[in-house]
Design a protein around this motif. Structure first.
Motif, PDB file in Angstrom:
ATOM      1  N   UNK A 197     -36.790  -7.511  44.359  1.00 38.85           N
ATOM      2  CA  UNK A 197     -36.526  -8.952  44.418  1.00 38.85           C
ATOM      3  C   UNK A 197     -37.634  -9.683  45.162  1.00 38.85           C
ATOM      4  N   UNK A 198     -38.132  -9.065  46.227  1.00 42.40           N
ATOM      5  CA  UNK A 198     -39.151  -9.715  47.064  1.00 42.40           C
ATOM      6  C   UNK A 198     -40.541  -9.108  46.883  1.00 42.40           C
ATOM      7  N   UNK A 199     -40.743  -8.411  45.770  1.00 43.31           N
ATOM      8  CA  UNK A 199     -42.050  -7.820  45.468  1.00 43.31           C
ATOM      9  C   UNK A 199     -42.599  -6.997  46.634  1.00 43.31           C
ATOM     10  N   UNK A 200     -41.722  -6.222  47.238  1.00 42.21           N
ATOM     11  CA  UNK A 200     -42.135  -5.321  48.310  1.00 42.21           C
ATOM     12  C   UNK A 200     -42.188  -5.938  49.685  1.00 42.21           C
ATOM     13  N   UNK A 201     -41.955  -7.219  49.788  1.00 43.58           N
ATOM     14  CA  UNK A 201     -42.011  -7.909  51.078  1.00 43.58           C
ATOM     15  C   UNK A 201     -40.611  -8.403  51.461  1.00 43.58           C
ATOM     16  N   UNK A 202     -39.734  -7.477  51.817  1.00 39.42           N
ATOM     17  CA  UNK A 202     -38.365  -7.837  52.178  1.00 39.42           C
ATOM     18  C   UNK A 202     -38.355  -8.570  53.523  1.00 39.42           C
ATOM     19  N   UNK A 203     -37.748  -9.759  53.585  1.00 36.55           N
ATOM     20  CA  UNK A 203     -37.664 -10.477  54.867  1.00 36.55           C
ATOM     21  C   UNK A 203     -36.942  -9.638  55.921  1.00 36.55           C
ATOM     22  N   UNK A 204     -37.389  -9.736  57.157  1.00 37.41           N
ATOM     23  CA  UNK A 204     -36.821  -8.921  58.225  1.00 37.41           C
ATOM     24  C   UNK A 204     -35.328  -9.137  58.404  1.00 37.41           C
ATOM     25  N   UNK A 205     -34.874 -10.392  58.231  1.00 38.81           N
ATOM     26  CA  UNK A 205     -33.458 -10.657  58.458  1.00 38.81           C
ATOM     27  C   UNK A 205     -32.587  -9.958  57.405  1.00 38.81           C
ATOM     28  N   UNK A 206     -33.078  -9.905  56.163  1.00 40.22           N
ATOM     29  CA  UNK A 206     -32.311  -9.220  55.119  1.00 40.22           C
ATOM     30  C   UNK A 206     -32.351  -7.709  55.298  1.00 40.22           C
ATOM     31  N   UNK A 207     -33.516  -7.212  55.710  1.00 45.10           N
ATOM     32  CA  UNK A 207     -33.620  -5.775  55.953  1.00 45.10           C
ATOM     33  C   UNK A 207     -32.737  -5.365  57.128  1.00 45.10           C
ATOM     34  N   UNK A 208     -32.736  -6.184  58.180  1.00 43.54           N
ATOM     35  CA  UNK A 208     -31.911  -5.897  59.356  1.00 43.54           C
ATOM     36  C   UNK A 208     -30.431  -5.896  58.987  1.00 43.54           C
ATOM     37  N   UNK A 209     -30.036  -6.836  58.141  1.00 39.65           N
ATOM     38  CA  UNK A 209     -28.634  -6.927  57.726  1.00 39.65           C
ATOM     39  C   UNK A 209     -28.234  -5.696  56.912  1.00 39.65           C
ATOM     40  N   UNK A 210     -29.155  -5.225  56.063  1.00 39.90           N
ATOM     41  CA  UNK A 210     -28.877  -4.053  55.236  1.00 39.90           C
ATOM     42  C   UNK A 210     -28.632  -2.823  56.107  1.00 39.90           C
ATOM     43  N   UNK A 211     -29.496  -2.615  57.082  1.00 37.78           N
ATOM     44  CA  UNK A 211     -29.362  -1.441  57.953  1.00 37.78           C
ATOM     45  C   UNK A 211     -28.193  -1.581  58.913  1.00 37.78           C
ATOM     46  N   UNK A 212     -27.901  -2.816  59.339  1.00 33.86           N
ATOM     47  CA  UNK A 212     -26.775  -3.030  60.242  1.00 33.86           C
ATOM     48  C   UNK A 212     -25.455  -2.687  59.566  1.00 33.86           C
ATOM     49  N   UNK A 213     -25.410  -2.890  58.263  1.00 30.27           N
ATOM     50  CA  UNK A 213     -24.184  -2.617  57.509  1.00 30.27           C
ATOM     51  C   UNK A 213     -24.072  -1.154  57.073  1.00 30.27           C
ATOM     52  N   UNK A 214     -25.127  -0.390  57.291  1.00 28.47           N
ATOM     53  CA  UNK A 214     -25.125   1.012  56.854  1.00 28.47           C
ATOM     54  C   UNK A 214     -24.108   1.829  57.648  1.00 28.47           C
ATOM     55  N   UNK A 215     -23.480   2.754  56.966  1.00 28.13           N
ATOM     56  CA  UNK A 215     -22.518   3.653  57.609  1.00 28.13           C
ATOM     57  C   UNK A 215     -23.303   4.817  58.230  1.00 28.13           C
TER      58      UNK A 215
END
Length: 372
Positions: free
Chosen positions: A327-345
């Motif tokens: 979606x971001x052509x390899x440049x994932x915004x930090x806030x979205x990446x942080x949210x993804x990992x924060x939600x990880x089990x």
């Protein structure tokens, strides 16, 4: 007495020219072969130095994997260091108050002992004292590089010698636990004189040169066999008399109990190629057991450490990550990446393979019963 005169055979100028041309061609071919060998040797050395380069650990900003910091408050560990050759290796003693027995952990290449922190803590919870360290050129330990496939066994030999002298570790029945590079180490080290009660080798390779060839073939196909002599020279120059240190010979040297574990889907140490488990027909030690994991998605070089549920979850997580990446052509915004990992089990991601760990623990305890 009459004088004997030897007459030279008359050689036509054209014939002499042809002979000279043949000599020039021959010398040119020899020169080209020598140059090709020198160039190939140089390329092999450079490639080996890069392949066996230093493994640094840099704390990632985003990760679902536990490190020691996650456990530190509840599992204090003592830092230790010892020499392996010219390098000082660093490690820790976990479960210092446990007296059931000592487990020495040998990690795989490309990481350090904290890559197995979940398994280490599992052992501590089951009453074991654990001594784990970073090998030469890895993470917290010294060394410009990891040197080669034999180095893990030489480091383990030094680690065991240290443990035998250290009052915190000496006197307990000693067991070994290793994976990949370490899986080779915990069997090849049996060639040395240490009192080992039992050894568990996971995804270990049997012979250094065979494993090097498998690596090379994966990168360059059948051309790997053309550079085999140069890899052999590199390995011999690096390790001398230990260059052909064999896991199988170590297992067969005495009757030390050994548990061999491997997955059929291993794409790093081929189950039917360079693995110890495929050399079972060569093993004469009567105290060897083996376990094969064949369930798809749970039989790989690393997936063997996870539960099936964890691997399914990790696949789902990676799909989410790939969608964001695209979606971001390899440049994932930090806030979205942080949210993804924060939600990880993270509990699921770091859950150990209870089946495998229980089997290893039972193997160790079986040897404890034999000792007592």
């Amino acid at each position: 007495m009459s004088e004997v005169i030897l007459k030279e055979e008359a050689i036509e100028p054209s014939q002499r020219k042809k002979r000279n041309i043949k000599k020039i061609v021959l010398f040119s071919v020899i020169a080209l072969v020598i140059i090709a060998c020198v160039v190939t040797m140089i390329v092999t050395i450079v490639t080996m130095k890069q392949f066996f380069g230093r493994t640094e650990y840099t704390e990632p900003r985003f990760s679902a994997n536990y490190r020691y910091d996650h456990y530190k408050a509840d599992y204090p560990a003592e830092e230790v260091s010892f020499k392996s050759g010219e390098n000082t290796l660093k490690g820790r003693i976990y479960g210092a108050d446990n007296e059931k027995g000592l487990i020495v952990v040998a990690h795989g290449i490309g990481g350090g002992h904290e890559n197995y922190i979940n398994e280490i803590i599992w052992f501590v919870d089951n009453g074991w004292k654990v001594f784990a360290y970073d090998a030469t050129g890895s993470c917290e330990s010294e060394g410009d590089g990891t040197k080669g496939l034999v180095q893990s066994a030489l480091d383990l030999d030094c680690a065991l010698s240290f443990a035998e002298r250290d009052e915190r570790l000496a006197g307990l029945p000693t067991f070994l636990f290793g994976h990949s590079w370490g899986g080779y180490a915990v069997t090849a080290v049996l060639n040395f004189d240490h009192d080992i009660a039992g050894s568990a080798s996971i995804a270990g390779y049997a012979e250094p040169m065979e494993m090097l060839t498998e690596f090379a073939e994966g990168m360059m196909g059948k051309a790997a066999y053309a550079v085999y002599p140069f890899m052999w020279i590199y390995n011999k120059a690096e390790f001398g008399k230990y260059s052909d240190l064999s896991a199988v010979e170590g297992i067969n040297k005495n009757d030390t109990p050994v548990l061999i574990i491997h997955g059929t889907g291993d794409d790093m140490v081929g189950y039917d190629r360079s693995s110890i488990i495929c050399k079972k027909y060569m093993i004469t030690n009567p105290n060897v057991q083996d376990i094969t994991y064949s369930d798809e998605g749970h039989n790989g070089h690393d997936s063997i450490f996870h539960t099936k549920e964890a691997m399914e979850y990790i696949d789902e997580f990676n799909e989410k990550y790939d969608k964001l990446y695209n979606k971001y052509d390899g440049e994932i915004p930090d806030d979205e990446k942080a949210a993804l990992y924060a939600a990880a089990d993270k509990e699921k991601v770091n859950a150990v393979n209870e089946d495998m760990m229980t089997s290893i623990n039972a193997f160790y305890e079986e040897q404890l019963e034999q000792i007592s």
